[in-house]
Scaffold this motif. Structure first.
Motif, PDB file in Angstrom:
ATOM      1  N   MET A 180      36.124  36.784  37.474  1.00 16.33           N
ATOM      2  CA  MET A 180      36.808  35.861  36.571  1.00 16.33           C
ATOM      3  C   MET A 180      37.943  36.508  35.761  1.00 16.33           C
ATOM      4  SD  MET A 180      36.805  32.663  35.898  1.00 16.33           S
ATOM      5  CE  MET A 180      35.176  32.132  36.474  1.00 16.33           C
ATOM      6  N   PRO A 181      37.774  37.732  35.212  1.00 17.09           N
ATOM      7  CA  PRO A 181      38.895  38.337  34.471  1.00 17.09           C
ATOM      8  C   PRO A 181      40.157  38.497  35.307  1.00 17.09           C
ATOM      9  CG  PRO A 181      36.853  39.509  34.019  1.00 17.09           C
ATOM     10  CD  PRO A 181      36.553  38.552  35.127  1.00 17.09           C
ATOM     11  N   PHE A 182      39.998  38.825  36.600  1.00 17.32           N
ATOM     12  CA  PHE A 182      41.165  38.964  37.469  1.00 17.32           C
ATOM     13  C   PHE A 182      41.839  37.604  37.679  1.00 17.32           C
ATOM     14  CE2 PHE A 182      38.301  42.454  38.754  1.00 17.32           C
ATOM     15  CZ  PHE A 182      39.138  43.519  38.496  1.00 17.32           C
ATOM     16  N   THR A 183      41.033  36.546  37.769  1.00 17.28           N
ATOM     17  CA  THR A 183      41.589  35.200  37.912  1.00 17.28           C
ATOM     18  C   THR A 183      42.402  34.815  36.689  1.00 17.28           C
ATOM     19  OG1 THR A 183      39.621  34.586  39.211  1.00 17.28           O
ATOM     20  CG2 THR A 183      41.004  32.800  38.405  1.00 17.28           C
ATOM     21  N   VAL A 184      41.886  35.166  35.511  1.00 18.35           N
ATOM     22  CA  VAL A 184      42.566  34.834  34.253  1.00 18.35           C
ATOM     23  C   VAL A 184      43.916  35.537  34.163  1.00 18.35           C
ATOM     24  CG1 VAL A 184      42.461  35.062  31.736  1.00 18.35           C
ATOM     25  CG2 VAL A 184      40.426  34.347  33.009  1.00 18.35           C
ATOM     26  N   PHE A 185      43.960  36.818  34.541  1.00 19.07           N
ATOM     27  CA  PHE A 185      45.191  37.601  34.393  1.00 19.07           C
ATOM     28  C   PHE A 185      46.144  37.459  35.578  1.00 19.07           C
ATOM     29  CE2 PHE A 185      42.405  40.161  31.509  1.00 19.07           C
ATOM     30  CZ  PHE A 185      43.155  39.965  30.354  1.00 19.07           C
ATOM     31  N   VAL A 201      50.865  38.980  40.741  1.00 17.33           N
ATOM     32  CA  VAL A 201      50.374  40.221  40.148  1.00 17.33           C
ATOM     33  C   VAL A 201      49.328  39.945  39.088  1.00 17.33           C
ATOM     34  CG1 VAL A 201      52.552  41.439  40.523  1.00 17.33           C
ATOM     35  CG2 VAL A 201      52.189  40.179  38.403  1.00 17.33           C
ATOM     36  N   LEU A 202      48.716  41.035  38.604  1.00 20.22           N
ATOM     37  CA  LEU A 202      47.860  40.971  37.424  1.00 20.22           C
ATOM     38  C   LEU A 202      48.749  41.225  36.211  1.00 20.22           C
ATOM     39  CD1 LEU A 202      44.799  43.032  38.702  1.00 20.22           C
ATOM     40  CD2 LEU A 202      44.911  40.557  38.402  1.00 20.22           C
ATOM     41  N   SER A 203      48.983  40.195  35.423  1.00 19.30           N
ATOM     42  CA  SER A 203      49.863  40.309  34.259  1.00 19.30           C
ATOM     43  C   SER A 203      49.026  40.593  33.016  1.00 19.30           C
ATOM     44  CB  SER A 203      50.666  39.019  34.080  1.00 19.30           C
ATOM     45  OG  SER A 203      51.478  38.780  35.202  1.00 19.30           O
ATOM     46  N   PHE A 204      48.817  41.876  32.745  1.00 25.01           N
ATOM     47  CA  PHE A 204      48.012  42.269  31.596  1.00 25.01           C
ATOM     48  C   PHE A 204      48.866  42.299  30.331  1.00 25.01           C
ATOM     49  CE2 PHE A 204      44.315  43.005  33.878  1.00 25.01           C
ATOM     50  CZ  PHE A 204      44.512  43.851  34.960  1.00 25.01           C
ATOM     51  N   PRO A 205      48.241  42.108  29.165  1.00 24.63           N
ATOM     52  CA  PRO A 205      48.980  42.262  27.896  1.00 24.63           C
ATOM     53  C   PRO A 205      49.286  43.728  27.635  1.00 24.63           C
ATOM     54  CG  PRO A 205      46.647  41.833  27.474  1.00 24.63           C
ATOM     55  CD  PRO A 205      46.846  41.675  28.953  1.00 24.63           C
ATOM     56  N   ALA A 214      41.835  50.219  32.784  1.00 28.00           N
ATOM     57  CA  ALA A 214      40.544  49.627  32.416  1.00 28.00           C
ATOM     58  C   ALA A 214      40.026  48.730  33.537  1.00 28.00           C
ATOM     59  CB  ALA A 214      40.680  48.832  31.121  1.00 28.00           C
ATOM     60  N   SER A 215      40.933  48.005  34.199  1.00 26.62           N
ATOM     61  CA  SER A 215      40.518  47.136  35.306  1.00 26.62           C
ATOM     62  C   SER A 215      40.015  47.958  36.483  1.00 26.62           C
ATOM     63  CB  SER A 215      41.686  46.240  35.749  1.00 26.62           C
ATOM     64  OG  SER A 215      42.650  46.962  36.494  1.00 26.62           O
ATOM     65  N   ARG A 216      40.628  49.137  36.707  1.00 32.42           N
ATOM     66  CA  ARG A 216      40.169  50.022  37.786  1.00 32.42           C
ATOM     67  C   ARG A 216      38.778  50.582  37.482  1.00 32.42           C
ATOM     68  NH1 ARG A 216      42.660  48.929  42.406  1.00 32.42           N
ATOM     69  NH2 ARG A 216      44.868  49.434  42.432  1.00 32.42           N
TER      70      ARG A 216
END
Length: 339
Positions: A180-185, A201-205, A214-216
């Motif tokens: 779910m976190p990957f879906t959100v970002f 892409v994963l658009s992190f803040p 942190a995602s890795r």
């Protein structure tokens, strides 16, 4: 969605665009970071990667669909272990279905499919990281319980096909929660220099590099360290009990059928670890070292990613070689019956 699950983090000292930072794609690097001679190498990748992905897609889709069909159609195939194999094949089939979109994005050099599909595809891509190892963990728990009941000469009334369905549903829900976190970002990034250049892409803040690392770590712990440690403990205990039983009694630890299934699960697990361990080990390397993005590193990165993708098409061949019932069902399915 080119190489979303690339195992290496590019060198942040190089002037990479955001989409390269999260994709590690050679097609999007800054000219100051990539010598002109290296583009011959990238041109080869441009041709080779779609071919590799296409083969994985065709073989995986055919093989896993055949596994699903056999288990659903053959009454004798409705066992607890095969229920987990069925869900593993569904997860692999789901992933191979989206590989053509990976190929299209790779050839076009941009993401043309919109925000919603970006979230869906990226989520499925990450789902592939977790689903196989979690279903194999459940299968390992099941094998341990079978061995334990055999050693103790006890039945397992709770080990039913219906219970396996419930457990499989729980695994699906767990992995969806993890992803779910990957879906959100997930989102479509538009380059400030070119509005037509879009990337999924994963658009992190901010700070992006910290979030990405942190995602890795999140993926490494939940997608490898915990399930693999659990599996290793289970198989160590299993072998210990079987060894003690052979020493203390003259009875066979497992009958022939149970032994074959246990061996099949172990080999499927070993192949999964062979395909995914380089990916997770390279994550550790990327987190602990500062690697400059070179053609060799990018080639290794693509090889490791392709190896992890290939796991989705290998399992049907293992079932066909290791399980007599699967082999017979496959042959029967291919027979041309007269009207």
């Amino acid at each position: 969605m080119e190489n979303i699950t690339s195992p290496f983090i590019p060198n942040p000292t190089c002037n990479y665009s955001m989409d390269l930072y999260y994709h590690n794609s050679p097609n999007r690097s800054d000219l100051n970071c990539t010598p002109p001679a290296d583009y011959f190498f990238y041109a080869d990748l441009y041709v080779v990667l779609p071919v590799i992905y296409s083969v994985i897609c065709a073989v995986g889709l055919t093989g896993n669909t055949a596994v699903i069909y056999v288990i659903l159609k053959a009454p004798k195939m409705k066992t607890v272990t095969n229920m987990f194999i069925l869900n593993l094949a569904i997860a692999d089939d789901l992933f191979t279905l989206v590989l053509p979109i990976n190929i299209a994005e790779h050839l076009l050099h941009y993401w043309p499919f919109g925000e919603v599909l970006c979230k869906i595809i990226l989520s499925i891509d990450h789902y592939n990281i977790f689903s196989s190892i979690y279903f194999l963990t459940v299968m390992s728990v099941d094998r341990y319980l079978v061995v334990l009941s055999t050693v103790r000469s006890k039945r397992m009334p709770y080990r039913t096909y219906r219970a396996a369905k419930i457990v499989s549903l729980c695994v699906w829900l767990l992995v969806i929660l993890i992803v779910m976190p990957f879906t959100v970002f997930a989102g479509v990034y538009i380059s400030p220099d070119d509005s037509d250049r879009k990337s999924c892409v994963l658009s992190f803040p901010s700070p992006e590099s910290l979030w990405f690392k942190a995602s890795r770590i999140y993926t490494l712990i939940l997608g490898f360290a915990i399930p693999v440690s659990t599996i290793c403990i289970l198989y160590t205990m299993m072998l210990y009990k079987l060894r003690n039983m052979r020493l203390n009694t003259n009875a066979k630890a497992l009958d022939k059928a149970k032994k074959k299934v246990t061996i099949m699960v172990f080999i499927v697990l070993a192949v999964c670890l062979f395909c995914w361990t380089p990916f997770h080990l390279s994550t550790i390397v990327a987190l602990t070292t500062d690697l400059r993005t070179t053609p060799l590193l990018i080639g290794i990165s693509y090889f490791i990613t392709s190896l992890s993708y290939a796991n989705s098409c290998l399992n049907p061949f293992l079932y066909a070689f290791l399980d007599d019932s699967f082999r017979k069902a496959f042959k029967k399915m291919l027979e041309c019956r007269p009207a």
